[in-house]
Design a protein around this motif. Structure first.
Motif, PDB file in Angstrom:
ATOM      1  N   MET A  56      -8.650  12.864  -2.649  1.00 35.33           N
ATOM      2  CA  MET A  56      -8.556  11.861  -1.596  1.00 35.33           C
ATOM      3  C   MET A  56      -7.714  12.335  -0.427  1.00 35.33           C
ATOM      4  O   MET A  56      -7.918  11.914   0.704  1.00 35.33           O
ATOM      5  CB  MET A  56      -7.960  10.582  -2.169  1.00 35.33           C
ATOM      6  N   LEU A  57      -6.772  13.187  -0.723  1.00 36.98           N
ATOM      7  CA  LEU A  57      -5.960  13.718   0.367  1.00 36.98           C
ATOM      8  C   LEU A  57      -6.635  14.929   0.999  1.00 36.98           C
ATOM      9  O   LEU A  57      -6.138  15.507   1.944  1.00 36.98           O
ATOM     10  CB  LEU A  57      -4.571  14.104  -0.148  1.00 36.98           C
TER      11      LEU A  57
ATOM     12  N   MET B 164       0.857  -1.175   0.000  1.00 32.62           N
ATOM     13  CA  MET B 164       0.000   0.000   0.000  1.00 32.62           C
ATOM     14  C   MET B 164       0.897   1.229   0.000  1.00 32.62           C
ATOM     15  O   MET B 164       2.082   1.137   0.293  1.00 32.62           O
ATOM     16  CB  MET B 164      -0.829   0.070   1.284  1.00 32.62           C
TER      17      MET B 164
ATOM     18  N   ILE C  18      -2.231  10.560  18.033  1.00 33.19           N
ATOM     19  CA  ILE C  18      -2.268   9.474  17.069  1.00 33.19           C
ATOM     20  C   ILE C  18      -1.565   9.870  15.781  1.00 33.19           C
ATOM     21  O   ILE C  18      -1.787  10.940  15.250  1.00 33.19           O
ATOM     22  CB  ILE C  18      -3.730   9.136  16.777  1.00 33.19           C
ATOM     23  N   SER C  19      -0.720   9.010  15.315  1.00 34.49           N
ATOM     24  CA  SER C  19      -0.124   9.309  14.021  1.00 34.49           C
ATOM     25  C   SER C  19      -1.117   8.864  12.955  1.00 34.49           C
ATOM     26  O   SER C  19      -1.787   7.862  13.079  1.00 34.49           O
ATOM     27  CB  SER C  19       1.205   8.588  13.861  1.00 34.49           C
ATOM     28  N   LYS C  20      -1.153   9.689  11.934  1.00 30.10           N
ATOM     29  CA  LYS C  20      -2.235   9.491  10.979  1.00 30.10           C
ATOM     30  C   LYS C  20      -1.646   9.406   9.588  1.00 30.10           C
ATOM     31  O   LYS C  20      -0.713  10.129   9.257  1.00 30.10           O
ATOM     32  CB  LYS C  20      -3.127  10.722  11.093  1.00 30.10           C
ATOM     33  N   SER C  21      -2.168   8.520   8.794  1.00 30.15           N
ATOM     34  CA  SER C  21      -1.683   8.463   7.428  1.00 30.15           C
ATOM     35  C   SER C  21      -2.843   8.150   6.494  1.00 30.15           C
ATOM     36  O   SER C  21      -3.824   7.537   6.890  1.00 30.15           O
ATOM     37  CB  SER C  21      -0.596   7.402   7.293  1.00 30.15           C
ATOM     38  N   TYR C  22      -2.691   8.620   5.276  1.00 30.23           N
ATOM     39  CA  TYR C  22      -3.686   8.309   4.264  1.00 30.23           C
ATOM     40  C   TYR C  22      -3.151   7.155   3.447  1.00 30.23           C
ATOM     41  O   TYR C  22      -1.991   7.160   3.056  1.00 30.23           O
ATOM     42  CB  TYR C  22      -3.942   9.523   3.365  1.00 30.23           C
ATOM     43  N   VAL C  23      -3.997   6.200   3.218  1.00 29.97           N
ATOM     44  CA  VAL C  23      -3.508   4.993   2.585  1.00 29.97           C
ATOM     45  C   VAL C  23      -4.128   4.818   1.208  1.00 29.97           C
ATOM     46  O   VAL C  23      -5.323   5.077   1.022  1.00 29.97           O
ATOM     47  CB  VAL C  23      -3.831   3.765   3.448  1.00 29.97           C
ATOM     48  N   PHE C  24      -3.315   4.428   0.270  1.00 31.30           N
ATOM     49  CA  PHE C  24      -3.793   4.196  -1.084  1.00 31.30           C
ATOM     50  C   PHE C  24      -3.446   2.790  -1.505  1.00 31.30           C
ATOM     51  O   PHE C  24      -2.425   2.240  -1.114  1.00 31.30           O
ATOM     52  CB  PHE C  24      -3.136   5.188  -2.051  1.00 31.30           C
TER      53      PHE C  24
ATOM     54  N   GLN D  68       1.307   4.880   1.836  1.00 32.26           N
ATOM     55  CA  GLN D  68       0.817   5.678   2.951  1.00 32.26           C
ATOM     56  C   GLN D  68       1.389   7.080   2.879  1.00 32.26           C
ATOM     57  O   GLN D  68       2.595   7.261   2.806  1.00 32.26           O
ATOM     58  CB  GLN D  68       1.273   5.080   4.277  1.00 32.26           C
TER      59      GLN D  68
END
Lengths: 1033, 635
Positions: free
Chosen positions: B203-204, B172, B183-189, B174
């Protein structure tokens, strides 16, 4: 399909033309012939007698009768007094019924198989029949009614008439039972009245010719006169023919003058109480074939002695007709309501687990049925004959055992599968997906964090609650901790996955924005053992509400959420359950996007069914995928407006999940209800990734299935999960003749994965009788199961057919079943008598409740979501739940004996039973109401609410204050007992008499005319009676 | 007068320019007969410690088609305060600031020693440098650990106000949000889905959120540049956070079964990185730094499947047309590279693996954007660690040796046209009077974009003499060329460096000796080599070699002295004597020979060859063999 059968049969509709309703036959079942045949027989007056005559119609019961019927007796006892009040009095003396005048008696007499038959007198109560009666019946009848019965026909009618509101009443007057109990059967004329609600039925028939035969004629004359008068007389004579006129006539004329006395018509409460009195508290052993179990409302201890406990399987009838012709004639649905994971009280034996190691379960080579008590060992134990397909199989060497002198294996009592109706097998790898042992299931919590949920505090509430409820994840009894792993997702229009791996200091959030094609962004750390990751999870649950505190995202997605959960389970290669907490219509751009399509204009049109169908087929496909991967979806909905339950609820329904709905959720009012539901749902017993297969002995087979299931083919019932509250209703049809001696055998096998990740088979076996006598069939029916079946069948049909047609079919079928009985089983009586088989005495009232359910009522006042919701709930209900749902329990609280722990005796759901001085508690499994009469005793009010007077009571509360007072304690105890066994937490509403909310409460008084339509019990009874009369003609 | 050698060296030091010919043949015909084209190697940002930039803006020729910059070659009328453009001969008024100008009071740009001068533009908002790390997590544990350490170390090397971002990928992709606390946050594709820039930005949440926020708080001035702040944060704000984040990076958790390669979504990761910067900081200096430990195995840009039994393409497969993913992948990366170049960003590729990593397909990302390409065996080697550290080395001023978003414009006097450029650049497609119809290298334009360059980045620029034979240049005439490089300095200033050079014209018939003597054989060898390598990218190897051979033969024919049928009589003058030797080495160099090199290695060598300055290039063509002893310096 079956639905069609029940429902739509064309015939019905066609036939109706004339009358309105009842055509003679129903679709399938309808027996054509019956018309010809003479009307039923009546029962002897005797039996019936007990019952007294219907209100109007009265009849006297046969003198002797009353008691005799034991059971009936029961009725009798009860009834007489109550029920037939009025008019009949006269008769009372008389034999039981004095049915109405009987018109055509002739017919009656004849056939009547008197004996067994029971008739219901119309009178009501008379109903009973002795059927089972424990013996009673027979005896009773015998004596009394010896000969052909008297005609009770009358009886029946009477009630109707009375009931009928409208016009015709007819009967009342005349009737009277004639039959004297023993009276001669004869008199022909019967009357029927019709009670159709509507129109006036005809009374014509009745002619007054009262029947002579009856001993008591007394009553008659007067009555009859009255009634009949108007109507026609002659009818009777012609009996068969006579009636003919009937229909026509009905329409017209007569009206009832007197109202049928509600006390005189069959009372569900009475039936329940009688069963409780005779069978409550006892041990019920399932040792013989075809025995009818106690009612669901009766508490008793069930001992498995070779057949599955009725907690697992209940049938509409425990005696199947031998031929399909008979089945068609009676039109009684042959169905079983199976609740394979039903909760068993602690004083009953839990299921034994059989482990044959690598050999796996012993199964018939041909039909694959599992070893069970129905297998017959032969040849010294070397072979056995399958009870289902009759194939002779070799006993596998490891399983060999010698037989004793009666041909039974020596280890008969040592092996549960040889001696018990229900047990479990440990499944071998052959029964596992990909031949690998399954992983323990996982629970995924998916929280809608859109603006409204954050704002009303719901997200915080859920997060707080999860912290405690996760401590109570279900686990195998022998295990210390639960094997279930948990995962968390939040979402609005995008999805947030959380990594809560135990070695992280902080949870990690992973946002998936590609809602068009959702995937699982992480593997390791998403599903974790709660104990190990506890601190990270708590950290997460603390942060979630804050993380989104500033969010002003209003849009949500839905299908991608389910998809995400399903993909996560798929990736982890385990079955599991999604807990989705959702509140709005998913309008964000994504698959499964919905629009507001609630259109009240569709109501009452042929397109109304569209409202119950999902908006897009995305959810269908999704459900299929979910089931294929053992992903069960439980949905908690918090709608504040239309959310399209029909679409959102589809996946939960097809995956064996549960749908909970809290309209306009308000923290202070509704959180308790929601939290209780959540706790229950998490803790409840459940099996995952299940496949159910129903095997039957030759001659019949399972043809249709209703419930939270998914079917890829016609035999395998797939369920992503099934919990202890879910029931599957299975309908059977003949494909050949059944033999009386071998009976009908049913084996339900459920292959599933336990919460510990073990693959098991749960087997339930049940043997039923077969008979070529219709009377046997009627004797063995169970109304509660019938209603369960009718409800599911009708609610399924709602998707495809206009509601009007469905309602007509239900009425017709009811009438048909009763008419068939009347014609073939009851002893002759006046045509005007309504005769109900003892086992179906309350069928009309329950059927009326079903017809009045908001799903079947086409009224714009009822929200579409609510209808879809209730439809869905009913589809998975077991018999006990559907019974309570359709006929709520109404308990007088003001008469409470605070010293007793027993529930007070319920009263009938009718406004007339309430009193200004009283306090009543009503519960239907979803809602609970505490109704306070304006003149409620102040000490009770003080005791319960801790306020000085009625006026001080705050009706906003949803829980009762804990007051250290016996009233309060007892009432709360009662409420918790009622709540205990129910799958849904009931929301308590306090209703003060004469205040606005009372309107809502009244909808649950199901014997009254409904606010939004739906006839009263009395009216409906008249209607059915009219239908029957028409059929008999 | 000094020798040509000295002249050439002087020019190189002052202007960063080496011409193949330092006296130019005066007609097209003669120029073509010279075999080696008139061309130069230009090092636009050659370090000039002695050249402080001037703090004002250049004066431009007022003719719109010219816009040449005032330079020492212009004729100036101090009294009338006029100057004549030496390219178009337009007479221009000096701007008001120059009123005090006189013969003794000249601005720097008019002084001969400032033939190269740098201006600092004060206008316009300065935006910080941006470093976006794109990190492969499908690495061996120790490799990943080493990479994490290098990255953490690099944070300390970045300017404190630079923005950094982190994208990690494996199966994936991220995109890590750096601003959040807790919380560490990431956007996942998903690594398999090709997304458009618009989709990525949606999406971002790069497009939408700005609007609701503005609506919600109309009063506040909108902080446009920081819309993306979630993903790109100043180093000083989040270095702790990011250090932790890097420290917690785990290997890609998805299981890799035996006999499979890990699924690596390099194509999508790069695409997202490009899309992210495109949506947030177009036309601002930014480096996308891709660290990868293996070939892309899924999604757009995949180079090889995940079955280990199918090896990655070799030259043999490519010749047999057997590299099934190559074309598609190349197309994907080319598309990305072009987008990146358009936005003025550059892409570095740090590929460390024992096997190939797909540099062949990805090379354009670095080649077209001026990014670095580093190939190593492991991130856990000093080769990588030191190389990576050097990326962040600083010059004598304490500035990073990197510049961004440059455009190079070439202006020529009338007798010349520019035919093309070869180097880490893309065409800006600016047609003009000085653009030749014949293309050598990337042509058809007088401007190129060089998104990332350092003080040694060198372009080969090729010219065409267009003066007709029958229109001789007057005696003593000079041709001029002006190179104008606008760029973003690492201090975030916009700067313009202007180099103006002139060379004498000579008639090739009468003055061939002059021309011959002014031949710079080193520059010529490198320029020819660049042409050869450029051709080799698109042509079959043997064709290129044949072409080179023919060129060499023709050159020798033209300038050699020999007697027919007598090989021993062949002589080349001093200025040509080394040239054949260079060609000999070039023929067998890895830039043209692929034997024994993987496609990745060839790409790597060619990449470097196309950007190094003359000295480095020559060494690469003809390696120097040093001999070391304890008794003296290396020989």
């Amino acid at each position: 399909m079956s639905q069609q059968g029940y429902v739509a049969t064309p015939p019905y509709s066609q036939s109706q033309p004339g009358i309105g309703l009842s055509p003679p036959h129903y679709g399938h079942y309808g027996d054509p012939s019956h018309a010809g045949s003479p009307p039923g027989m009546m029962k002897p007056a005797g039996p019936l007698g007990a019952a007294a005559p219907g209100g109007m119609l009265p009849q006297g019961p046969s003198p002797p009768g009353p008691h005799q019927f034991g059971q009936n007796g029961a009725h009798a006892q009860g009834h007489p007094p109550q029920r037939f009040p009025g008019p009949p009095p006269v008769n009372s003396a008389a034999p039981s019924y004095a049915p109405y005048s009987p018109s055509t008696q002739s017919s009656y007499p004849s056939p009547a198989s008197t004996a067994s038959v029971t008739q219901l007198a119309s009178q009501l109560n008379a109903m009973h029949i002795n059927s089972y009666g424990t013996g009673m019946a027979p005896p009773g009848q015998g004596p009394p009614g010896p000969p052909s019965a008297p005609l009770f026909q009358g009886l029946p009618r009477p009630p109707q008439p009375s009931i009928m509101q409208p016009g015709s009443q007819v009967l009342p007057p005349p009737p009277t039972a004639l039959n004297g109990p023993g009276a001669s059967p004869l008199p022909p004329s019967t009357h029927r009245q019709d009670g159709l609600p509507g129109p006036a039925p005809l009374n014509a028939q009745y002619q007054p010719p009262p029947l002579p035969g009856q001993t008591l004629g007394t009553g008659y004359s007067p009555q009859q006169a009255a009634s009949y008068g108007p109507q026609m007389a002659g009818g009777q004579l012609s009996y068969p023919g006579g009636f003919p006129g009937g229909p026509a006539q009905m329409a017209g004329p007569p009206q009832l003058q007197k109202k049928l006395d509600p006390d005189s018509i069959p009372s569900p409460i009475q039936v329940i109480e009688n069963d409780r009195a005779t069978r409550g508290g006892q041990v019920y052993a399932t040792n013989s074939r075809g025995q009818v179990p106690p009612l669901v409302t009766t508490d008793c201890v069930i001992q498995d002695q070779g057949n599955a406990s009725p907690r697992y399987i209940r049938c509409t009838t425990y005696c199947f007709p031998c031929t399909s012709d008979m089945a068609k004639q009676a039109q009684i649905p042959l169905a079983a309501v199976i609740k394979p994971f039903a909760t068993i009280p602690s004083n009953e034996t839990p299921l034994y687990l059989v482990n044959h190691g690598e050999n796996g379960p012993v199964r018939c080579n041909r039909c694959k049925a599992y070893m069970c008590p129905f297998m017959q060992f032969i040849e010294g134990g070397r072979r056995y004959q399958c009870g289902f397909c009759n194939c002779v199989n070799d006993v596998p060497p490891f399983y060999f055992q010698h037989l004793d002198h009666i041909g039974r294996r020596l280890d008969h009592y040592e092996k549960p599968e040889l001696s018990l109706g229900s047990y479990e097998y440990v499944a071998t790898l052959d029964y596992c997906r990909k031949n690998k042992p399954p992983n323990p299931p996982a629970f995924i919590f998916m929280i809608d964090v859109s603006y409204s949920n954050i704002k009303n505090g719901l997200v915080k509430l859920i997060c707080e609650e999860l912290k405690t409820v996760l401590e109570k994840l279900p686990k195998e009894e022998q295990e210390e901790t639960s094997a279930i792993r948990v995962g968390f997702i939040t979402y609005n229009k995008v999805l947030h996955f959380f990594n809560v791996k135990s070695n992280l200091a902080q949870p990690q959030m992973m946002v998936v924005t590609d809602v068009g094609e959702v995937f699982v962004p992480l593997l390791d750390g998403f599903l974790v053992n709660y104990q190990e990751s506890q601190s990270v999870i708590h950290n997460l649950l603390d942060q979630i509400p804050e993380m989104f505190a500033d969010s002003n995202e209003n849009e949500t997605v839905f299908a991608p959420v389910i998809q995400a959960g399903m993909e996560a389970l798929k990736a982890a290669d385990c079955p599991g359950k999604l807990f989705i907490f959702h509140s709005s219509l998913p309008t964000a751009e994504a698959p499964g996007k919905l629009k507001n399509r609630d259109d009240k204009k569709l109501i009452n049109t042929d397109k109304e069914k569209i409202l119950f169908q999902p908006q897009t087929n995305v959810y269908d496909a999704l459900a299929k995928d979910c089931v294929a991967h053992g992903c069960c979806v439980t949905l908690f909905l918090f709608p504040s407006q239309y959310v399209d339950v029909a679409s959102l609820g589809l996946v939960p329904q097809l995956t064996g999940g549960t749908l909970y709905k809290y309209n306009n959720f308000q923290m202070h009012m509704d959180s308790q209800q929601f939290l209780n539901d959540l706790r229950n749902d998490i803790e409840k017993k459940i099996g995952f990734d299940a496949i159910m297969r129903i095997r039957t002995s030759t001659g019949f087979r399972a043809t249709d299935f209703f419930g939270g299931i998914f079917m890829n083919n016609t035999t395998d019932v797939e369920m992503a999960a099934i919990d202890c509250d879910k029931a599957v209703t299975v309908e059977f049809k003949h494909d050949d003749k059944l033999a009386e001696d071998s009976g009908a055998l049913i084996q339900c096998a459920v292959l599933y994965t336990t919460i510990g990740g073990q693959r098991r088979l749960r087997i339930h076996n049940l043997s039923l009788n077969c008979s070529s006598q219709l009377a046997d069939l009627y004797k063995s029916c169970e109304t509660d199961a019938l209603i369960n079946f009718f409800a599911k069948s009708a609610f399924k049909a709602v998707l495809h057919q206009p509601l009007k047609v469905i309602r007509e079919i239900l009425v017709n079928q009811t009438a048909h079943m009763l008419a068939c009985y009347r014609k073939n089983c009851a002893s002759p009586s006046a045509a005007s008598q309504l005769i109900l088989p003892d086992s179906m005495k309350v069928l009309p009232v329950y059927m009326n409740c079903l017809l009045k359910n908001c799903v079947l009522l086409s009224r714009p006042e009822i929200s579409t979501d609510e209808r879809a919701y209730q439809r869905q709930l009913v589809m998975t209900m077991g018999v006990a739940d559907s019974q309570l749902f359709f006929y709520p329990q109404l308990l007088p609280i003001h008469t409470l004996d605070v010293k007793s722990t027993a529930l007070p005796t319920a009263i009938r759901c009718s406004e007339s039973r309430l009193s200004e001085e009283g306090i009543f508690l009503l519960a239907n499994g979803l809602n609970m109401f505490l109704w306070l009469g304006v003149s409620s005793p102040p000490e009770l009010i003080q005791g319960i609410f801790n306020v000085p007077s009625f006026a001080h009571i705050n009706t906003d509360m949803t829980t009762l204050p804990e007051v250290g007072n016996p009233y309060s304690q007892t009432l709360r105890m009662i409420m918790s007992i009622i709540q205990q066994k129910r799958p849904y937490s009931m929301k308590l509403t306090i209703v003060k008499q004469r205040e606005q909310p009372e309107m809502v409460f009244r909808q649950f008084l199901v014997e009254d005319k409904g606010l939004y339509g739906g006839s009263s019990y009395v009216d409906f009874l008249c209607c059915v009676h009219k239908e029957i009369c028409q059929l008999l003609n | 007068m000094a020798t040509y050698l000295e002249f050439i060296q002087q020019n190189e030091e002052r202007d960063g320019v080496r011409f193949s010919w330092n006296v130019w043949p005066s007609s097209r015909l003669e120029a073509t007969r010279m075999v080696v084209p008139l061309a130069c190697l230009l090092t636009p940002l050659k370090e000039r410690p002695d050249l402080p930039p001037v703090q004002y803006e250049p004066v431009l020729c007022s003719r719109t088609t010219c816009k040449a910059i005032l330079n020492p070659l212009c004729q100036v009328d101090y009294r009338a305060k006029l100057w004549a453009c030496n390219f178009c001969f337009q007479r221009n008024q000096f701007p008001p600031a120059y009123t005090g100008i006189s013969e003794v009071n000249q601005p720097a740009e008019l002084m001969p020693q400032f033939s190269t001068i740098e201006y600092v533009i004060q206008r316009g908002a300065q935006s910080p440098l941006i470093f976006l790390y794109v990190v492969d997590t499908c690495l061996e544990e120790d490799d990943l650990q080493a990479l994490k350490e290098s990255l953490q170390m690099s944070l300390s090397l970045l300017p404190p106000d630079a923005l950094v971002g982190l994208i990690t990928f494996g199966r994936m992709v991220q995109v890590h949000e750096l601003s959040c606390e807790g919380i560490s946050k990431s956007y996942v594709f998903r690594g398999t889905k090709d997304l458009t820039a618009k989709q990525i930005q949606d999406m971002l949440g790069l497009t939408k959120p700005a609007m609701p926020m503005q609506q919600a708080r109309p009063g506040q001035p909108h902080e446009q540049p920081f819309v993306s702040s979630r993903f790109l944060q100043p180093v000083h704000k989040i270095d702790m956070n990011l250090t932790d984040l890097l420290g917690e990076l785990q290997r890609d958790p998805w299981p890799v079964t035996q006999g499979k390669r890990p699924l690596r979504s390099t194509g999508v990761a790069l695409s997202i990185a490009v899309g992210l910067l495109e949506g947030t900081f177009p036309n601002t200096g930014a480096r996308i730094m891709l660290f990868t430990g293996g070939p892309p195995t899924q999604g757009p840009g995949m180079v090889v499947g995940d079955e280990l039994k199918v090896p990655i393409r070799s030259w043999h497969d490519i010749e047999k047309d057997n590299a099934r993913f190559m074309k598609k992948a190349t197309k994907h990366y080319e598309m990305l590279a072009n987008r990146t170049a358009t936005n003025g960003h550059c892409i570095d590729i740090y590929a460390c693996a024992l096997d190939q990593t797909g540099l062949l397909e990805m090379k354009c990302c670095a080649n077209l954007t001026g990014g670095h390409m580093v190939m190593g065996d492991s991130f856990n080697t000093s080769l990588f660690k030191q190389t990576f550290q050097r990326i962040f080395s600083k010059d004598f001023n304490g500035d990073f040796r990197m510049a961004f978003g440059a455009t190079l414009e070439v202006k020529t006097s009338r007798e010349l046209k520019v035919a093309g450029a070869i180097g880490p650049c893309v065409s800006l497609n600016v047609k003009g009077p000085c653009v030749s119809e014949n293309e050598l290298g990337v042509g058809g334009t007088s401007q190129w974009k060089i998104c990332g360059l350092d003080p040694t980045s060198t372009l080969g620029i090729y010219f065409e003499v267009v003066n007709q034979h029958n229109a001789p240049v007057p005696q003593g005439g000079r041709g001029a060329i002006q190179f104008v490089t606008q760029y973003q300095h690492s201090s975030t200033q916009r700067r313009i460096r202007v180099t103006t050079i002139a060379r004498n014209w000579a008639d090739a018939q009468s003055q061939l000796r002059h021309i011959e003597a002014a031949f710079d054989q080193e520059a010529a060898a490198v320029l020819m080599a660049r042409l050869g390598v450029f051709r080799a990218e698109s042509e079959e190897g043997p064709d290129v070699l044949r072409w080179l051979d023919r060129q060499l033969i023709r050159l020798c024919q033209k300038f050699g002295q020999y007697n027919k049928e007598d090989p021993t009589s062949f002589r080349l003058s001093d200025s040509f004597s080394l040239y054949p030797q260079f060609m000999f080495h070039l023929r067998r160099s890895p830039f043209l020979q692929v034997f024994n090199n993987s496609p990745d290695e060839s790409s790597y060598y060619r990449h470097h060859f196309a950007r190094q300055d003359l000295t480095q290039s020559l060494i690469m063509i003809q390696p120097i063999l040093y001999s070391y002893s304890f008794h003296g310096p290396p020989e």
